[in-house]
Design an enzyme around this catalytic site. Structure first.
Site, mmCIF file in Angstrom:
data_model
loop_
_atom_site.group_PDB
_atom_site.id
_atom_site.type_symbol
_atom_site.label_atom_id
_atom_site.label_comp_id
_atom_site.label_asym_id
_atom_site.label_seq_id
_atom_site.Cartn_x
_atom_site.Cartn_y
_atom_site.Cartn_z
ATOM 1 N N TYR A 92 -7.340 -7.055 -2.201
ATOM 2 C CA TYR A 92 -6.020 -6.867 -1.578
ATOM 3 C C TYR A 92 -6.123 -6.921 -0.057
ATOM 4 O O TYR A 92 -5.383 -7.657 0.602
ATOM 5 C CB TYR A 92 -5.437 -5.526 -2.029
ATOM 6 N N LYS A 105 -4.737 -9.798 2.703
ATOM 7 C CA LYS A 105 -3.892 -9.468 3.849
ATOM 8 C C LYS A 105 -4.549 -9.912 5.158
ATOM 9 O O LYS A 105 -3.884 -10.421 6.063
ATOM 10 C CB LYS A 105 -3.628 -7.958 3.888
#
Length: 205
Positions: free
Chosen positions: A118, A122
């Protein structure tokens, strides 16, 4: 332009932007129609790749709050398609149409070298947007977002409950941040000097 205007943060950005006299027109493309009269132009599109070619991409600035979760997406590739590919495709469309400013709602700990999928995703998006040639890029990295959500996120709810109880002893960077505060910060950061600006969670007020 507001991307992700139906989400927890994006809906707050839309609500606050509608009341802000600085903005002549707000473009908010969404999958479902918004109840947003007045100066909001709401193209309803599938919001998948490839994106449609349209004159409404020609805006001065973009606030991007697009994003999903691994649970909602169903797989890592599906998550990456939304949080990476779709975000960058939108940024490219807006930049090609003349946008000068891109403000991204990212995440605390975003890092293209992270071992966490994750946070690595990002971080990769942040790095790519920063290289696109916008005059001003703002990367906001909030901690847990404190907001009412339509979807059920049990792990996030537990995290928020624990964070609220422990707030006095948790460093400010790791405390939950309200969707309203994030939205206000994103709107405020539309103006300022040129370059790439990173805002850590404690700077979101």
């Amino acid at each position: 332009m507001i991307l992700g205007a139906t989400g927890a943060v994006g809906s707050q950005v839309l609500d606050q932007a509608r009341k802000d006299r600085r903005f002549e027109t707000i473009v908010a493309p969404t999958r479902r129609s918004l109840a947003a009269p007045g100066k909001v132009h709401n193209p309803v599109i599938p919001f998948d790749l490839p994106l449609p070619q349209a004159n409404w991409w020609a805006v001065d600035a973009v606030i991007c709050c697009l994003g999903t979760t691994l649970r909602q997406a169903g797989s890592k590739p599906a998550f990456y398609r939304v949080d990476h590919d779709l975000v960058l495709a939108c940024a490219e469309q807006a930049r090609a149409a003349g946008a000068r400013v891109f403000v991204l709602n990212s995440a605390l700990g975003a890092n293209p070298m992270s071992r966490n999928f994750y946070l690595r995703t990002k971080g990769e998006v942040e790095s790519a947007v920063a290289r696109m040639g916008f005059e001003r890029v703002v990367l906001a990295r909030p901690s847990l977002i404190d907001a009412k959500r339509e979807d059920n996120r049990p792990a996030e709810k537990l995290g928020l409950m624990a964070s609220r109880l422990l707030a006095p002893v948790i460093p400010k960077r790791y405390r939950p941040v309200s969707a309203e505060a994030i939205a206000a910060t994103l709107l405020r950061e539309l103006t300022g000097g040129c370059g790439v600006i990173t805002l850590e969670s404690e700077q979101i007020i």
